[in-house]
Design an enzyme around this catalytic site. Structure first.
Site, PDB file in Angstrom:
ATOM      1  N   CYS A   1     -19.603  -0.660   7.467  1.00  0.00           N
ATOM      2  CA  CYS A   1     -19.848   0.169   8.678  1.00  0.00           C
ATOM      3  C   CYS A   1     -21.202  -0.208   9.281  1.00  0.00           C
ATOM      4  O   CYS A   1     -21.346  -0.774  10.675  1.00  0.00           O
ATOM      5  CB  CYS A   1     -20.100   1.484   8.160  1.00  0.00           C
ATOM      6  SG  CYS A   1     -18.398   2.091   7.607  1.00  0.00           S
TER       7      CYS A   1
ATOM      8  N   THR B   1     -14.121   3.686  14.455  1.00  0.00           N
ATOM      9  CA  THR B   1     -15.412   3.478  15.197  1.00  0.00           C
ATOM     10  C   THR B   1     -14.984   2.314  16.442  1.00  0.00           C
ATOM     11  O   THR B   1     -14.629   1.311  16.119  1.00  0.00           O
ATOM     12  CB  THR B   1     -16.496   2.636  14.312  1.00  0.00           C
ATOM     13  OG1 THR B   1     -16.539   3.819  13.408  1.00  0.00           O
ATOM     14  CG2 THR B   1     -17.723   2.671  15.062  1.00  0.00           C
TER      15      THR B   1
ATOM     16  N   PHE C   1     -32.324   8.520   3.383  1.00  0.00           N
ATOM     17  CA  PHE C   1     -32.133   7.159   3.900  1.00  0.00           C
ATOM     18  C   PHE C   1     -33.689   6.404   3.882  1.00  0.00           C
ATOM     19  O   PHE C   1     -33.875   5.632   5.047  1.00  0.00           O
ATOM     20  CB  PHE C   1     -31.571   7.188   5.286  1.00  0.00           C
ATOM     21  CG  PHE C   1     -30.055   7.117   5.149  1.00  0.00           C
ATOM     22  CD1 PHE C   1     -29.255   8.078   4.548  1.00  0.00           C
ATOM     23  CD2 PHE C   1     -29.341   6.061   5.342  1.00  0.00           C
ATOM     24  CE1 PHE C   1     -27.767   8.016   4.299  1.00  0.00           C
ATOM     25  CE2 PHE C   1     -27.970   5.831   4.962  1.00  0.00           C
ATOM     26  CZ  PHE C   1     -27.356   6.760   4.514  1.00  0.00           C
TER      27      PHE C   1
ATOM     28  N   GLY D   1     -25.574  -2.499   3.572  1.00  0.00           N
ATOM     29  CA  GLY D   1     -24.382  -3.426   3.590  1.00  0.00           C
ATOM     30  C   GLY D   1     -23.467  -2.500   3.675  1.00  0.00           C
ATOM     31  O   GLY D   1     -23.549  -1.374   4.533  1.00  0.00           O
TER      32      GLY D   1
ATOM     33  N   THR E   1     -11.309  -1.675  13.192  1.00  0.00           N
ATOM     34  CA  THR E   1     -11.885  -2.240  14.139  1.00  0.00           C
ATOM     35  C   THR E   1     -12.837  -3.415  13.535  1.00  0.00           C
ATOM     36  O   THR E   1     -14.210  -3.293  13.912  1.00  0.00           O
ATOM     37  CB  THR E   1     -12.677  -1.367  14.879  1.00  0.00           C
ATOM     38  OG1 THR E   1     -13.672  -0.719  14.305  1.00  0.00           O
ATOM     39  CG2 THR E   1     -11.817  -0.334  15.848  1.00  0.00           C
TER      40      THR E   1
ATOM     41  N   GLU F   1     -18.554   6.187   2.191  1.00  0.00           N
ATOM     42  CA  GLU F   1     -17.812   5.682   1.231  1.00  0.00           C
ATOM     43  C   GLU F   1     -18.300   6.373  -0.200  1.00  0.00           C
ATOM     44  O   GLU F   1     -19.584   6.278  -0.214  1.00  0.00           O
ATOM     45  CB  GLU F   1     -17.569   4.411   0.941  1.00  0.00           C
ATOM     46  CG  GLU F   1     -16.697   3.996   2.154  1.00  0.00           C
ATOM     47  CD  GLU F   1     -16.284   2.158   2.075  1.00  0.00           C
ATOM     48  OE1 GLU F   1     -16.428   1.616   2.967  1.00  0.00           O
ATOM     49  OE2 GLU F   1     -16.566   1.735   0.861  1.00  0.00           O
TER      50      GLU F   1
ATOM     51  N   LYS G   1       0.763  -1.219   0.008  1.00  0.00           N
ATOM     52  CA  LYS G   1      -0.096   0.135   0.072  1.00  0.00           C
ATOM     53  C   LYS G   1       0.853   1.399  -0.076  1.00  0.00           C
ATOM     54  O   LYS G   1       0.684   2.265  -0.706  1.00  0.00           O
ATOM     55  CB  LYS G   1      -0.913   0.094   1.257  1.00  0.00           C
ATOM     56  CG  LYS G   1      -2.046  -0.633   1.150  1.00  0.00           C
ATOM     57  CD  LYS G   1      -2.837  -0.090   2.205  1.00  0.00           C
ATOM     58  CE  LYS G   1      -4.252  -0.415   2.487  1.00  0.00           C
ATOM     59  NZ  LYS G   1      -5.308  -0.227   3.754  1.00  0.00           N
TER      60      LYS G   1
ATOM     61  N   LEU H   1     -17.830  10.165   7.400  1.00  0.00           N
ATOM     62  CA  LEU H   1     -17.600  10.070   6.057  1.00  0.00           C
ATOM     63  C   LEU H   1     -18.488   8.957   5.324  1.00  0.00           C
ATOM     64  O   LEU H   1     -18.407   7.994   6.038  1.00  0.00           O
ATOM     65  CB  LEU H   1     -16.112   9.977   5.501  1.00  0.00           C
ATOM     66  CG  LEU H   1     -15.068  10.866   6.093  1.00  0.00           C
ATOM     67  CD1 LEU H   1     -13.954  10.770   5.530  1.00  0.00           C
ATOM     68  CD2 LEU H   1     -15.662  12.474   5.722  1.00  0.00           C
TER      69      LEU H   1
ATOM     70  N   LYS I   1     -21.300   7.991  17.505  1.00  0.00           N
ATOM     71  CA  LYS I   1     -21.018   7.433  16.429  1.00  0.00           C
ATOM     72  C   LYS I   1     -21.846   5.917  16.084  1.00  0.00           C
ATOM     73  O   LYS I   1     -22.483   5.777  15.002  1.00  0.00           O
ATOM     74  CB  LYS I   1     -19.595   7.007  16.363  1.00  0.00           C
ATOM     75  CG  LYS I   1     -18.895   6.151  15.200  1.00  0.00           C
ATOM     76  CD  LYS I   1     -19.176   6.790  13.882  1.00  0.00           C
ATOM     77  CE  LYS I   1     -19.002   5.927  12.606  1.00  0.00           C
ATOM     78  NZ  LYS I   1     -18.575   6.510  11.550  1.00  0.00           N
TER      79      LYS I   1
HETATM   80  C1  UGA Z   1     -21.975   4.791   6.708  1.00  0.00           C
HETATM   81  C2  UGA Z   1     -22.455   6.301   7.258  1.00  0.00           C
HETATM   82  O1  UGA Z   1     -23.396   6.811   6.219  1.00  0.00           O
HETATM   83  C3  UGA Z   1     -21.526   7.363   7.354  1.00  0.00           C
HETATM   84  O2  UGA Z   1     -21.895   8.379   8.292  1.00  0.00           O
HETATM   85  C4  UGA Z   1     -20.172   6.649   8.412  1.00  0.00           C
HETATM   86  O3  UGA Z   1     -19.074   7.464   8.648  1.00  0.00           O
HETATM   87  C5  UGA Z   1     -19.968   5.242   7.786  1.00  0.00           C
HETATM   88  O4  UGA Z   1     -20.948   4.509   7.534  1.00  0.00           O
HETATM   89  C6  UGA Z   1     -18.951   4.930   8.736  1.00  0.00           C
HETATM   90  O5  UGA Z   1     -19.187   4.332   9.896  1.00  0.00           O
HETATM   91  O6  UGA Z   1     -17.780   4.767   8.319  1.00  0.00           O
HETATM   92  P1  UGA Z   1     -21.215   4.181   4.235  1.00  0.00           P
HETATM   93  O7  UGA Z   1     -21.205   2.816   4.854  1.00  0.00           O
HETATM   94  O8  UGA Z   1     -20.303   4.578   3.389  1.00  0.00           O
HETATM   95  O9  UGA Z   1     -21.585   5.017   5.377  1.00  0.00           O
HETATM   96  O10 UGA Z   1     -22.650   3.977   3.550  1.00  0.00           O
HETATM   97  P2  UGA Z   1     -24.001   4.543   3.252  1.00  0.00           P
HETATM   98  O11 UGA Z   1     -24.204   5.598   2.286  1.00  0.00           O
HETATM   99  O12 UGA Z   1     -24.363   5.192   4.676  1.00  0.00           O
HETATM  100  O13 UGA Z   1     -24.905   3.391   3.013  1.00  0.00           O
HETATM  101  C7  UGA Z   1     -25.045   2.096   3.835  1.00  0.00           C
HETATM  102  C8  UGA Z   1     -25.871   1.104   3.080  1.00  0.00           C
HETATM  103  O14 UGA Z   1     -27.083   1.546   3.236  1.00  0.00           O
HETATM  104  C9  UGA Z   1     -25.678   1.032   1.636  1.00  0.00           C
HETATM  105  O15 UGA Z   1     -25.760  -0.379   1.428  1.00  0.00           O
HETATM  106  C10 UGA Z   1     -26.741   1.900   0.889  1.00  0.00           C
HETATM  107  O16 UGA Z   1     -26.986   1.028  -0.282  1.00  0.00           O
HETATM  108  C11 UGA Z   1     -27.884   1.472   2.018  1.00  0.00           C
HETATM  109  N1  UGA Z   1     -28.862   2.462   1.990  1.00  0.00           N
HETATM  110  C12 UGA Z   1     -28.693   3.620   2.364  1.00  0.00           C
HETATM  111  C13 UGA Z   1     -30.307   2.022   1.586  1.00  0.00           C
HETATM  112  O17 UGA Z   1     -30.480   0.700   1.278  1.00  0.00           O
HETATM  113  N2  UGA Z   1     -31.207   2.860   1.643  1.00  0.00           N
HETATM  114  C14 UGA Z   1     -31.008   4.045   1.656  1.00  0.00           C
HETATM  115  O18 UGA Z   1     -31.922   5.116   1.763  1.00  0.00           O
HETATM  116  C15 UGA Z   1     -29.643   4.799   2.246  1.00  0.00           C
END
Ligand code: UGA
Length: 435
Positions: free
Chosen positions: A262, A122, A251, A259, A86, A155, A35, A153, A206
């Site tokens: 996180c 986290t 959301f 998925g 973690t 992804e 990396k 943040l 968090k």
């Molecule tokens: C999530 C949180 O949104 C961030 O604030 C946090 O920093 C991050 O975890 C973390 O703990 O590091 P992330 O895992 O990147 O971020 O993804 P999200 O955009 O939150 O989506 C998570 C999942 O929920 C995805 O599978 C997405 O497709 C699903 N989702 C999201 C839905 O099925 N419906 C929605 O309306 C929104």
């Protein structure tokens, strides 16, 4: 300021790059040689929208460096950020803290002058106390504060979120640390709420945030099931729900379940923590169970469409756990494909960014295609599993001529439904009753 970021994953790398762009001198440390070699050769190790431009610029201007060794980076740092993984314990699902504790132990001897150690990963409530204890043990004369600085943040939007945070949460009771963090986030002070709370509250915020968002998704998915039975349309329902400021419109997209690395990990870790503390989190527990079942149920829906077709071929669009990322960890799309493969269905897959990661998990059991049109060629069923924006603009009329069948399972409701129906497709989306 001089900042050392330990860990160059999906949290550490965008954070390091963002902090360099703000004018800080940042050194990112990681133990994985390949990396660091890639990053030092100008090659990014993750896909993240907008990251490359900032990465190139800040490497060129000398504000962003990468190294395998902590010593110098920690010695010079005003702030050390712990952004190591973690991962969940496979059995208990509790967050595995070995990387955090190892990093704390390793950095302790190098601390020089007053340093703020920020825990960005986290981590379970109480981790700050542990990290503090370890550093004290390793280096009793070190002058430092350990604070909780959780990362919010997303992804795929990490750079956007870094520069446009909803809030910055800082867990510390130290006035010295507070001053340094205020200086660090000065560029955001006019537009962002910086919330200073105690360390355990910050660690809880968090988990509570990720659990709440997971629950919101699980709720809309259950509502989608309800709508399928009742004849209501989940998208109209979500619009009506989300127009209430107390609920909010985000959301509320139904789909194959949440998925990524996180939400599944953090909901499980929070449930584990609650059991340890003797607190009941029945909503979080129900969310975890409901979400786990959902992937199998979505796979069953697709399989049901294929049942009367001899040697069915399914075109799958999307492998990443959501649009905008190449990350396939805990991806509902991958799990759905794995279920379908158990029934010996043929799968032709296309994802704009996640093909390499999908291949690492699914191997050669799937055919990997260069684009969506190649994937749908001679397919009986089209399944859209990830919400990539570019799938919105697919030429459905062309797809109709390429496919053998006319069934679509659009689990993300991303295709133009009216147009698909007009072209003679049958289309299933969660929360919309099929006629
Ligand atoms: C999530 C949180 O949104 C961030 O604030 C946090 O920093 C991050 O975890 C973390 O703990 O590091 P992330 O895992 O990147 O971020 O993804 P999200 O955009 O939150 O989506 C998570 C999942 O929920 C995805 O599978 C997405 O497709 C699903 N989702 C999201 C839905 O099925 N419906 C929605 O309306 C929104």
């Amino acid at each position: 300021m001089k900042i050392c970021v330990i860990g160059t994953g999906y949290v550490g790398l965008p954070t390091g790059v963002g902090l360099a762009e703000l004018g800080n001198e940042v050194t990112c440390v990681d133990k994985i040689e390949s990396k660091i070699a890639d990053l030092n050769n100008g090659k990014l190790t993750i896909f993240e929208d907008g990251l490359e431009e900032l990465f190139i610029r800040n490497r060129q201007n000398g504000r962003l460096k990468f190294t395998l060794f902590m010593n110098e980076a920690v010695r010079e740092a005003d702030i050390v950020m712990l952004a190591v993984g973690t991962p969940p314990n496979p059995e208990t699902k509790e967050a595995d803290m070995k990387y955090i504790y190892a990093a704390a132990k390793e950095l302790a001897p190098y601390l020089q002058g007053y340093t703020v150690i920020c825990v960005k990963s986290t981590v379970p409530v109480g981790t700050g106390d542990q990290v503090e204890k370890i550093i004290h043990q390793e280096n009793p004369t070190a002058d430092f504060d350990v604070i909780s600085l959780p990362e919010f943040l997303r992804e795929g939007f990490a750079i956007h979120d870094f520069f446009n945070p909803d809030r910055i949460v800082v867990g510390t009771n130290s006035a010295r640390a507070k001053k340094i963090i205020e200086k660090l986030y000065e560029p955001f002070a006019s537009k962002t709420k910086i919330l200073f709370v105690n360390r355990r509250s910050s660690e809880t915020i968090k988990y509570a945030s990720n659990a709440f968002l997971s629950m919101k998704i699980h709720y809309i998915n259950e509502m989608a099931d309800f709508c399928e039975k009742s004849g209501a349309d989940i998208y109209e329902v979500a619009q009506g729900l989300g127009a209430d400021n107390r609920i909010g419109p985000r959301f509320l997209n139904p789909g194959p379940g949440y998925g990524g690395f996180c939400f599944p990990k953090d909901t499980n870790a929070m449930a584990y923590m609650a059991r340890q503390f003797g607190a009941e989190l029945s909503l979080v527990e129900a969310t975890i169970r409901g979400n786990e079942k959902r992937r199998q149920r979505m796979a069953d829906k697709i399989y049901a469409l294929a049942q009367d077709i001899p040697c069915p071929k399914i075109a799958v669009l999307g492998a990443a756990f959501k649009g905008g990322t190449d990350d396939c960890r805990e991806s509902p799309a991958i799990e759905i494909m794995a279920h379908l493969l158990k029934h010996n269905l043929q799968i032709a897959l296309f994802d704009p960014e996640a093909m390499d990661n999908a291949r690492k998990i699914l191997g050669e059991r799937v055919t990997y295609c260069a684009n969506a049109y190649e994937a749908v060629k001679d397919a009986d069923i089209l399944a859209v599993l990830t919400e990539w924006n570019e799938f919105q603009n697919l030429d459905l009329a062309h797809i109709r001529t390429l496919m053998r069948g006319h069934q679509i399972a659009d689990l993300r409701h991303i295709l133009n439904r009216a147009q698909a129906l007009a072209l003679g497709f049958e289309i299933y989306s969660p929360g919309i009753k099929q006629h």
